[in-house]
Design a protein around this motif. Structure first.
Motif, PDB file in Angstrom:
ATOM      1  N   SER A   1       0.734  -1.513   0.049  1.00 57.44           N
ATOM      2  CA  SER A   1       0.001  -0.076   0.014  1.00 57.44           C
ATOM      3  C   SER A   1       0.791   1.254  -0.081  1.00 57.44           C
ATOM      4  N   TRP A   2       2.008   1.141   0.454  1.00 55.95           N
ATOM      5  CA  TRP A   2       3.019   2.294   0.336  1.00 55.95           C
ATOM      6  C   TRP A   2       4.232   2.232  -0.626  1.00 55.95           C
ATOM      7  N   LEU A   3       3.930   1.787  -1.692  1.00 61.13           N
ATOM      8  CA  LEU A   3       4.911   1.540  -2.588  1.00 61.13           C
ATOM      9  C   LEU A   3       5.751   3.001  -3.107  1.00 61.13           C
ATOM     10  N   ASP A   4       4.751   3.813  -3.135  1.00 59.89           N
ATOM     11  CA  ASP A   4       5.126   5.070  -3.457  1.00 59.89           C
ATOM     12  C   ASP A   4       6.019   5.747  -2.209  1.00 59.89           C
ATOM     13  N   ARG A   5       6.056   5.037  -1.039  1.00 59.18           N
ATOM     14  CA  ARG A   5       6.517   5.464   0.063  1.00 59.18           C
ATOM     15  C   ARG A   5       7.651   4.725   0.650  1.00 59.18           C
ATOM     16  N   ALA A   6       8.213   3.771  -0.423  1.00 59.58           N
ATOM     17  CA  ALA A   6       9.207   2.777   0.066  1.00 59.58           C
ATOM     18  C   ALA A   6      10.071   3.107   0.704  1.00 59.58           C
ATOM     19  N   GLY A   7      10.713   4.464   0.382  1.00 58.95           N
ATOM     20  CA  GLY A   7      11.871   5.118   1.057  1.00 58.95           C
ATOM     21  C   GLY A   7      11.547   5.144   2.654  1.00 58.95           C
ATOM     22  N   ARG A   8      10.394   5.046   3.196  1.00 57.66           N
ATOM     23  CA  ARG A   8      10.265   4.989   4.459  1.00 57.66           C
ATOM     24  C   ARG A   8      10.344   3.655   5.263  1.00 57.66           C
ATOM     25  N   VAL A   9      10.647   2.772   4.544  1.00 53.64           N
ATOM     26  CA  VAL A   9      10.749   1.310   5.333  1.00 53.64           C
ATOM     27  C   VAL A   9      11.733   1.220   6.493  1.00 53.64           C
ATOM     28  N   ALA A  10      12.807   2.244   6.574  1.00 53.33           N
ATOM     29  CA  ALA A  10      13.575   2.008   7.795  1.00 53.33           C
ATOM     30  C   ALA A  10      13.068   2.574   8.940  1.00 53.33           C
ATOM     31  N   GLY A  11      12.180   3.724   8.736  1.00 48.01           N
ATOM     32  CA  GLY A  11      11.450   4.173   9.938  1.00 48.01           C
ATOM     33  C   GLY A  11      10.435   3.131  10.435  1.00 48.01           C
ATOM     34  N   VAL A  12       9.645   2.549   9.516  1.00 47.81           N
ATOM     35  CA  VAL A  12       8.727   1.667   9.874  1.00 47.81           C
ATOM     36  C   VAL A  12       9.215   0.390  10.743  1.00 47.81           C
ATOM     37  N   LEU A  13      10.545   0.070  10.097  1.00 50.93           N
ATOM     38  CA  LEU A  13      11.116  -1.175  10.506  1.00 50.93           C
ATOM     39  C   LEU A  13      11.579  -0.982  11.806  1.00 50.93           C
ATOM     40  N   ALA A  14      11.994   0.336  12.163  1.00 52.27           N
ATOM     41  CA  ALA A  14      12.641   0.630  13.357  1.00 52.27           C
ATOM     42  C   ALA A  14      11.307   0.545  14.638  1.00 52.27           C
ATOM     43  N   GLN A  15      10.046   0.423  14.154  1.00 50.28           N
ATOM     44  CA  GLN A  15       9.083   0.121  15.093  1.00 50.28           C
ATOM     45  C   GLN A  15       8.643  -1.276  15.176  1.00 50.28           C
ATOM     46  N   ILE A  16       9.206  -2.118  14.513  1.00 48.77           N
ATOM     47  CA  ILE A  16       8.958  -3.579  14.901  1.00 48.77           C
ATOM     48  C   ILE A  16       9.948  -4.106  15.684  1.00 48.77           C
ATOM     49  N   PRO A  17       9.585  -4.914  16.632  1.00 51.04           N
ATOM     50  CA  PRO A  17      10.371  -5.706  17.632  1.00 51.04           C
ATOM     51  C   PRO A  17      11.645  -6.161  16.978  1.00 51.04           C
ATOM     52  N   PRO A  18      12.767  -6.049  17.381  1.00 47.80           N
ATOM     53  CA  PRO A  18      13.902  -6.590  16.658  1.00 47.80           C
ATOM     54  C   PRO A  18      13.767  -8.230  16.204  1.00 47.80           C
ATOM     55  N   THR A  19      13.095  -8.966  17.241  1.00 49.33           N
ATOM     56  CA  THR A  19      13.019 -10.275  17.229  1.00 49.33           C
ATOM     57  C   THR A  19      12.262 -10.610  16.016  1.00 49.33           C
ATOM     58  N   TYR A  20      11.329  -9.815  15.380  1.00 49.75           N
ATOM     59  CA  TYR A  20      10.135 -10.131  14.378  1.00 49.75           C
ATOM     60  C   TYR A  20      10.546  -9.265  12.984  1.00 49.75           C
ATOM     61  N   ARG A  21      11.846  -8.409  12.821  1.00 48.36           N
ATOM     62  CA  ARG A  21      12.130  -7.894  11.703  1.00 48.36           C
ATOM     63  C   ARG A  21      12.183  -8.602  10.571  1.00 48.36           C
ATOM     64  N   SER A  22      12.713  -9.608  10.768  1.00 51.88           N
ATOM     65  CA  SER A  22      12.868 -10.605   9.738  1.00 51.88           C
ATOM     66  C   SER A  22      11.556 -11.068   9.040  1.00 51.88           C
ATOM     67  N   ASP A  23      10.576 -11.542   9.758  1.00 50.33           N
ATOM     68  CA  ASP A  23       9.332 -11.566   9.375  1.00 50.33           C
ATOM     69  C   ASP A  23       8.717 -10.401   8.685  1.00 50.33           C
ATOM     70  N   PHE A  24       8.789  -9.189   9.185  1.00 47.07           N
ATOM     71  CA  PHE A  24       8.326  -7.896   8.659  1.00 47.07           C
ATOM     72  C   PHE A  24       8.934  -7.974   7.254  1.00 47.07           C
ATOM     73  N   LEU A  25      10.333  -8.190   7.107  1.00 38.74           N
ATOM     74  CA  LEU A  25      10.973  -7.967   5.697  1.00 38.74           C
ATOM     75  C   LEU A  25      10.458  -9.241   4.919  1.00 38.74           C
ATOM     76  N   GLN A  26       9.996 -10.206   5.371  1.00 36.12           N
ATOM     77  CA  GLN A  26       9.460 -11.287   4.369  1.00 36.12           C
ATOM     78  C   GLN A  26       8.264 -10.879   3.992  1.00 36.12           C
TER      79      GLN A  26
END
Length: 337
Positions: A236-261
Motif C-alpha cells: 500500500s506504500w509502494l510510493d513511500r518505500a523509502g520510509r521502510v527504515a522508519g517503519v522497520l524501527a518500530q517493529i520488535p527486533p525479534t520479528y524484523r525478519s518476518d516483517f521483511l519477508q
C-alpha cells in the motif's frame, strides 16, 4: 480483455439477479463508521485507506454485476492506476456472486481470474478468501474443501483474505483470532498473516497499538502478524518505500525478519501487477535501498524455484515464506539505533 476461450453458463433469471445483487451489496458508506475508528495519523493516511477500500469494493461490484469480462475492465479503468490492483482484488471477491448468477463452480475460479486479471496473482486468491469468509463463516470446512482444489502454490492464500477481513472488521476482538484455529496448522498461520496485514491499515498511524495487539497473541503466531504488517506496508506504500527504515524501527527486533519477508512478498506482488509503475516508483530510491529491494525480490524468486525443485506441494506458501526469510538480505534500510 476479450472473453475468447471462456463462456459463462446460462444465467439465472433477471429477478434472481436483482435480488442476489441487492443482498450481497457492500456499499462504501456502510464502512465509514469503521474507518472513523481506525488509528490514522493524518488526512492522507485516512484518504489512502478509504481509497483502497473503495477501490476494492468497486472491483467487487463490477465483477458481481458483470455480464462480460470486458465490463469489469471498463469499470476499473476509471480507477487511478496506483489503486487499480486493489480493484482487481475486489473483483476476485466478486467471483462468488458472479459465479452463482452464471451457474459456475468454484472449480472455475482460476480459469476465470486468469482471463480477468492474470497479473494480479496473489490478490486474486486473497479476494476469494474475503468471499469465502462471508459465505462459509458458519461452515469453515466448506472453505477447506474449496481451496483444496486450487493451485498448490496459492491454495493457502484464501486464508490470508479470511484473516484480513476478520481483522479489518473486528480488530482487537480475541474471538476473531481464536477462530483461526478451526483450520489446519498452516492455514491458521496464514490467517494470522492476513490479520497482521489488516493491522497495518487499522493502525497505520500508531504502530504501537498494532504491537500491543500482536503481543496479546500467542508467541507462535506473532511472526505471522508482523509478516502481514510488512506486506501491507510494501503493497500500500509502494510510493513511500523509502520510509521502510522508519517503519522497520518500530517493529520488535525479534520479528524484523518476518516483517521483511512480508515486505518482500508485497513488493513482488506489486511488481507483477504493474512492472512499469513499480520501476517508476522504485527507480528514484537511494541506490542502496533499491538494491536491497531487488535482492528481496530475488530471494522470493529463488525460494520458489528451490521449493519447486524439491517438489513441495502440500504447504507450499508456508514453506515459501520460510525459505524466503532465510534468503533475505540482512537488512533493508538503516533503522535508527
Amino acid at each position: 480483455m476479450a472473453t475468447t476461450g471462456y463462456r459463462a453458463g446460462q444465467p439465472r433469471s433477471a429477478l434472481t439477479r436483482r435480488v442476489v445483487l441487492a443482498l450481497v451489496s457492500q456499499e462504501p458508506a456502510r464502512f465509514e463508521p469503521l474507518l472513523d475508528s481506525f488509528t490514522l495519523a493524518d488526512r492522507w493516511q485516512r484518504e489512502r485507506v478509504r481509497t483502497v477500500l473503495h477501490s476494492f469494493l468497486r472491483g467487487y461490484h463490477a465483477a458481481a454485476r458483470a455480464r462480460e469480462f470486458d465490463d469489469i475492465h471498463a469499470d476499473l479503468a476509471g480507477l487511478d492506476r496506483y489503486y487499480r490492483p486493489f480493484g482487481y482484488e475486489g473483483a476476485a471477491m466478486g467471483f462468488g456472486p458472479w459465479a452463482y448468477l452464471r451457474r459456475r463452480s468454484y472449480r472455475d475460479f482460476e480459469e476465470v481470474m486468469a482471463a480477468v486479471s492474470p497479473h494480479i496473482v496473489y490478490q486474486n486468491y486473497v479476494g476469494l478468501g474475503w468471499w469465502l469468509a462471508i459465505r462459509n463463516r458458519i461452515r469453515p470446512s466448506r472453505t477447506e474443501r474449496i481451496v483444496e482444489g486450487l493451485d498448490p502454490h496459492y491454495r493457502l492464500l484464501p486464508y490470508e483474505g479470511w484473516g484480513f477481513r476478520a481483522g479489518f472488521l473486528n480488530t482487537g476482538r480475541p474471538a476473531v483470532t481464536r477462530a483461526f484455529h478451526r483450520f489446519g496448522e498452516d492455514a491458521m498461520h496464514v490467517c494470522h498473516q492476513g490479520y497482521g496485514r489488516s493491522l497495518w491499515f487499522v493502525c497505520m498511524g500508531d504502530l504501537g497499538r498494532a504491537r500491543t495487539l500482536v503481543e496479546s497473541l500467542p508467541p507462535g503466531v506473532r511472526g505471522d502478524c508482523y509478516s502481514g504488517i510488512g506486506l501491507g506496508f510494501a503493497y500500500s506504500w509502494l510510493d513511500r518505500a523509502g520510509r521502510v527504515a522508519g517503519v522497520l524501527a518500530q517493529i520488535p527486533p525479534t520479528y524484523r525478519s518476518d516483517f521483511l519477508q512480508g515486505a518482500a512478498f508485497g513488493w513482488e506482488a506489486r511488481q507483477l501487477a504493474d512492472r512499469p509503475m513499480f520501476d517508476e516508483l522504485v527507480g528514484p530510491l537511494d541506490p542502496a535501498l533499491r538494491g536491497q529491494i531487488e535482492d528481496s525480490l530475488t530471494a522470493v524468486a529463488d525460494a520458489r524455484r528451490e521449493l519447486d525443485a524439491r517438489g513441495e506441494h502440500r504447504r507450499f506458501y508456508q514453506a515459501w515464506r520460510e525459505e524466503t526469510r532465510a534468503r533475505l538480505p540482512a537488512r533493508i534500510g538503516d533503522p535508527p539505533r
